[in-house]
Write an enzyme that holds these catalytic residues in place. Sequence first.
Site, PDB file in Angstrom:
ATOM      1  N   ASP A  62       0.818  -1.202   0.000  1.00 50.39           N
ATOM      2  CA  ASP A  62       0.000   0.000   0.000  1.00 50.39           C
ATOM      3  C   ASP A  62       0.858   1.261   0.000  1.00 50.39           C
ATOM      4  OD1 ASP A  62      -2.349   1.399  -0.049  1.00 50.39           O
ATOM      5  OD2 ASP A  62      -2.773   1.195   2.095  1.00 50.39           O
ATOM      6  N   HIS A 100      -3.623  -0.685  12.441  1.00 45.04           N
ATOM      7  CA  HIS A 100      -3.072  -1.962  11.997  1.00 45.04           C
ATOM      8  C   HIS A 100      -1.557  -1.915  11.806  1.00 45.04           C
ATOM      9  CE1 HIS A 100      -4.459   0.280   8.353  1.00 45.04           C
ATOM     10  NE2 HIS A 100      -3.234   0.000   7.945  1.00 45.04           N
ATOM     11  N   ARG A 279       0.272  12.512  11.588  1.00 40.33           N
ATOM     12  CA  ARG A 279      -1.007  12.219  10.942  1.00 40.33           C
ATOM     13  C   ARG A 279      -1.465  10.835  11.386  1.00 40.33           C
ATOM     14  NH1 ARG A 279      -2.246   9.172   6.402  1.00 40.33           N
ATOM     15  NH2 ARG A 279      -3.977   9.862   5.069  1.00 40.33           N
ATOM     16  N   LEU A 280      -2.657  10.760  11.929  1.00 42.36           N
ATOM     17  CA  LEU A 280      -3.196   9.492  12.410  1.00 42.36           C
ATOM     18  C   LEU A 280      -4.037   8.864  11.311  1.00 42.36           C
ATOM     19  CD1 LEU A 280      -4.250  10.443  16.051  1.00 42.36           C
ATOM     20  CD2 LEU A 280      -2.099   9.435  15.263  1.00 42.36           C
ATOM     21  N   ASP A 281      -3.482   7.845  10.674  1.00 43.65           N
ATOM     22  CA  ASP A 281      -4.164   7.158   9.590  1.00 43.65           C
ATOM     23  C   ASP A 281      -5.027   6.032  10.154  1.00 43.65           C
ATOM     24  OD1 ASP A 281      -4.242   6.588   6.524  1.00 43.65           O
ATOM     25  OD2 ASP A 281      -3.807   4.652   7.433  1.00 43.65           O
ATOM     26  N   GLU A 322      -6.927  11.822  10.496  1.00 44.13           N
ATOM     27  CA  GLU A 322      -7.328  11.839   9.083  1.00 44.13           C
ATOM     28  C   GLU A 322      -8.624  11.053   8.922  1.00 44.13           C
ATOM     29  OE1 GLU A 322      -7.627  10.155   4.997  1.00 44.13           O
ATOM     30  OE2 GLU A 322      -7.274   9.062   6.857  1.00 44.13           O
ATOM     31  N   HIS A 384      -1.413  12.438  -2.443  1.00 44.16           N
ATOM     32  CA  HIS A 384      -1.117  11.086  -2.922  1.00 44.16           C
ATOM     33  C   HIS A 384      -2.382  10.305  -3.237  1.00 44.16           C
ATOM     34  CE1 HIS A 384      -2.043  10.210   1.286  1.00 44.16           C
ATOM     35  NE2 HIS A 384      -2.166   8.935   0.956  1.00 44.16           N
ATOM     36  N   ASP A 385      -3.516  10.733  -2.687  1.00 42.62           N
ATOM     37  CA  ASP A 385      -4.798  10.140  -3.019  1.00 42.62           C
ATOM     38  C   ASP A 385      -5.453  10.978  -4.118  1.00 42.62           C
ATOM     39  OD1 ASP A 385      -5.272   7.737  -1.751  1.00 42.62           O
ATOM     40  OD2 ASP A 385      -5.921   8.656   0.120  1.00 42.62           O
ATOM     41  N   LYS A 483      -4.471   5.150  -8.701  1.00 40.62           N
ATOM     42  CA  LYS A 483      -3.819   6.235  -7.968  1.00 40.62           C
ATOM     43  C   LYS A 483      -2.453   6.599  -8.543  1.00 40.62           C
ATOM     44  CE  LYS A 483      -6.091   5.405  -3.514  1.00 40.62           C
ATOM     45  NZ  LYS A 483      -5.894   5.096  -2.080  1.00 40.62           N
TER      46      LYS A 483
END
Length: 560
Positions: A62, A100, A279-281, A322, A384-385, A483
């Site tokens: 990813d 994760h 940044r909290l993904d 986020e 990036h998205d 992407k």
Amino acid sequence: MLVIVTDRLGGLIVSNGPMLNAYPDSMGGTLDDIVKVLSKDELKDVFESFYILPSIFNTDLDRGFSVIDYGINEELGSKEAIEAIKDMGIDLKLDFILNHASVLSKEFQDIIKNGENSKYKDFFIDWNKFWEGCGTLTKEGYIQPDEKYIKDMFFRKPGLPILMVRFPDGRNVPYWNTFYQEVRYKNLEAEDLMEKMDIQYVAATRLAQCVNSQISQGTSVAELKLGKYEQYRDEVVDLLESSRRYLGQMDLNIKSPLVWEFYENTLKTLSSYGAKIVRLDAFAYAPKEPGEKNFLNDPGTWDLLQKVRELADKNGVTLLPEIHASYGEKIYELVAGKGYMTYDFFLPGLLIYAIENHNPEVLINWAKELVEKDIRVVNMLGCHDGIPLLDLKGLLPEDEIQKMIDVLVSRGGFVKDLHGAKNMYYQVNATYYSALGEDDKKMLFARAIQMFMPGKPQVWYLDLFAGKNDHEAVARAGAGGHKEINRTNLTMEQIEEGLKKDVVKKQIELLQLRKSHPAFGFDSKLSINTNGSVVSFTWTKDNDTITLEADFESLEYQIK
């Protein structure tokens, strides 16, 4: 004595100067090359911060968002490069994935190796322990939750989010797996079969070929057709399953003390790299309870964030949760009201809408809302998205969103639906320059507006260099590679050529102005006035003032 100055957001006070956004291999090939780029005369003193996407860490999938550990990826970066960035006075924004970790992490590999004897067996979510008393055990070995417990749950993929993990004692244990997973089986050799069973060499060779051929074509182990070798099924299945390998992102068990020890150590590591913003993904997926939504649970999500914030405060970093949600849900306001920075995912689409329709009304109303409610954001054009669309629901009518989608697709973009749900748009994958029709004037106008909008402006490297949609990269990436249209890695030669272009030079001038002018700041006053199609943004701090006059009819702007 070390004194850490904080504001209402917690962590160090974050300035709102420009922030570069790139992968470590986006410019030149490595983070060390990006240091060389940032050292060029043209780019000195342009950026105050740098958001390095997580392939800078030891990751596997990813494009970095499946983290094995938070050590530096030695193929793409070095601690020396990070120190060089800090020496330039550039702080960092880095990712921390709360929900994760990779199956290749030391913790999950220890589970695979030691099973019930692993100290980490509860580090991830054992599906059957989680659902104990809430469902029925299936013949496959996992609990099927009762409908009343899962009817409101939000899952990212079809079926239950389970990865069956083979323990050393031969048992298959289900673990919670929200995102990607892949199970791989090694090719069998005749010798493997002969060690496992009483079989002659020629027969073993033919059986191995039979099995390998089917596995390579995607046949599951349970569905293998062995023909005249059916008598060896149990031994073949056991051999395959005992040697299987995994890829994927396994959900962490936030009720485990070891997970919180991991959280604290990770924030300490990120802070040591020079992170001022973390940044909290995927944070909204982490708190889970039977019968809850499994996404943005209340109060579980906020309890989690508060505990993480306490750890962040200790390490002098500000959290940036986020999350994508429609405007009408007001999640952005809820996050900000709890004292966090948030993303302005509305700006990219609203700005395209305003430019294409020569109508700034909705954009200006949004800017005024940010000011009036003191919502502190990181804003952007591209990233990036894709260009967010789901977020615009409630801000723009559905038919206007669809018209914008049609325009972006006509310019080469790809619509990404929400987690595969057809007719439920999520984003358009395109470069921002191509989304604007590859028009230099529109690109500069958009950048000027961004520089004067509330928030800390984040600049995608490819937007800065007026990058175009990369359809060849999409074709190379195959299924799910949409992407890659906006992730072209630039060579040093391309960067040198790009720095000569007017559209790049003028963007850099705008960034330099944003960084250097004393009127900009989170503690400054921003007033916004309109006169027909002309909008004035005026920033004031103490005796310093700067104004942008932008005409959305002619797409001309003036700074004074």
